[in-house]
Design a protein around this motif. Structure first.
Motif, short mmCIF file in Angstrom:
data_model
loop_
_atom_site.label_atom_id
_atom_site.label_comp_id
_atom_site.label_asym_id
_atom_site.label_seq_id
_atom_site.Cartn_x
_atom_site.Cartn_y
_atom_site.Cartn_z
N PRO A 80 51.98 100.79 98.66
CA PRO A 80 52.98 100.54 97.61
C PRO A 80 54.35 100.19 98.16
O PRO A 80 54.70 100.54 99.28
CB PRO A 80 53.02 101.88 96.87
N ARG A 81 55.11 99.48 97.36
CA ARG A 81 56.52 99.17 97.66
C ARG A 81 56.70 98.61 99.08
O ARG A 81 57.55 99.04 99.82
CB ARG A 81 57.38 100.41 97.44
N GLN A 88 64.25 93.60 99.68
CA GLN A 88 65.55 93.20 99.18
C GLN A 88 66.22 94.33 98.41
O GLN A 88 67.45 94.51 98.47
CB GLN A 88 65.40 91.96 98.29
N GLU A 89 65.43 95.10 97.66
CA GLU A 89 65.99 96.21 96.89
C GLU A 89 66.65 97.26 97.78
O GLU A 89 67.68 97.84 97.43
CB GLU A 89 64.88 96.90 96.09
N THR A 90 66.05 97.50 98.92
CA THR A 90 66.55 98.57 99.79
C THR A 90 67.74 98.17 100.64
O THR A 90 68.27 99.00 101.38
CB THR A 90 65.42 99.09 100.70
N PRO A 96 65.39 107.88 99.01
CA PRO A 96 64.09 108.46 99.35
C PRO A 96 63.80 109.69 98.48
O PRO A 96 64.67 110.50 98.22
CB PRO A 96 64.25 108.86 100.81
N PHE A 97 62.56 109.80 98.01
CA PHE A 97 62.21 110.93 97.15
C PHE A 97 61.82 112.17 97.93
O PHE A 97 61.74 113.26 97.37
CB PHE A 97 61.09 110.54 96.18
N LEU A 118 58.63 101.17 101.64
CA LEU A 118 60.01 101.04 102.11
C LEU A 118 60.95 101.86 101.23
O LEU A 118 60.94 101.76 100.01
CB LEU A 118 60.44 99.58 102.07
N GLY A 119 61.76 102.68 101.87
CA GLY A 119 62.77 103.46 101.15
C GLY A 119 62.25 104.70 100.47
O GLY A 119 63.01 105.41 99.81
#
Length: 246
Positions: A80-81, A88-90, A96-97, A118-119
């Motif tokens: 995922p992700r 680009q979002e990060t 981070p969760f 990522l992230g």
């Protein structure tokens, strides 16, 4: 709130930690897989900017990690992700969760064994997953600045650092520095029945988890405020499964 290269200012950092100026002295001491197509905020034209997500509570974060690990064990990873859009979002910020204090062992990459992207994870890796000063400082940043509410201390079977601590032989260079941090766990494990090395792996996870809050005023305050939970777990090299320790 002023940030420089993604880092929060000193005054705001101490404010978030609930310490004030007095607390400062207390805390000093393969190939195309990455670009798989998936839904993303960046694909939605109605989003002018990536908004800060709501904090993920500790239990939800832990469940997310364990569900991802189940996918990894079953060979059904979603990866995922990990799209270009996510990349680009990060760029603008990270949220981070969960934070992982893991061993530097090359066989235990957190993002892979938990099937995250990522992230998603703030990962600190030190041989023997020891709570060194540098590791603690990194986790203080993840929790008090980035808003992560879960720290998982992750050990693993057949850990070389634990093996060295159990053997107790002199070591070259600075290798002995982190091995010394594991020796209290060896003494705890000696009081239990069974294999000493295997018991030390578990005892070391519990020992490092317990001492994170004791060694950090920032982490301790966040725990008291109900904004942070620290848990321990260990990874089985043979099966890929992560087991949470009570």
């Amino acid at each position: 709130m002023a940030r420089i290269n993604g880092f929060i200012g000193r005054r705001n950092f101490l404010h978030l930690a609930g310490l004030g100026s007095i607390g400062l002295g207390a805390i000093i001491g393969t190939g195309g897989v990455l670009w798989n197509k998936e839904p993303s905020l960046a694909e939605d034209p109605s989003n002018d900017a990536v908004k800060k997500p709501k904090p993920v509570n500790p239990q939800t974060a832990l469940n997310r990690l364990l569900i991802g690990n189940q996918r990894f064990v079953k060979g059904k990873r979603l990866l995922p992700r990990q799209s270009k859009f996510r990349l680009q979002e990060t760029v603008a910020a990270q949220y981070p969760f969960a934070a992982i204090l893991g061993c530097a062992d090359s066989r235990v990459p957190a993002e892979i064994v938990f099937d995250q992207g990522l992230g998603d994870l703030f990962v600190v890796r030190v041989a023997g997953n020891v709570a060194s000063s540098e590791a603690i400082g990194s986790l203080e940043y993840a929790t008090s600045v980035l808003g992560t509410q879960l720290i998982l201390v992750l050990g693993h079977t057949k850990c070389g650092a634990v093996h060295a601590a159990v053997e107790g032989k002199p070591l070259p260079g600075r290798i002995g520095a982190f091995v010394e941090e594991i020796k209290p766990a060896v003494e705890i494990a000696k009081k239990k029945n069974g294999n000493l090395e295997a018991n030390t792996v578990i005892a070391n996870v519990q020992y490092q988890a317990e001492h994170l809050a004791e060694r950090s005023a920032i982490l301790g305050n966040l725990i008291q405020q109900g904004k942070l939970k620290i848990v321990g777990g260990y990874y089985n090299l043979a099966t890929g499964k992560v087991t949470i320790l009570s």
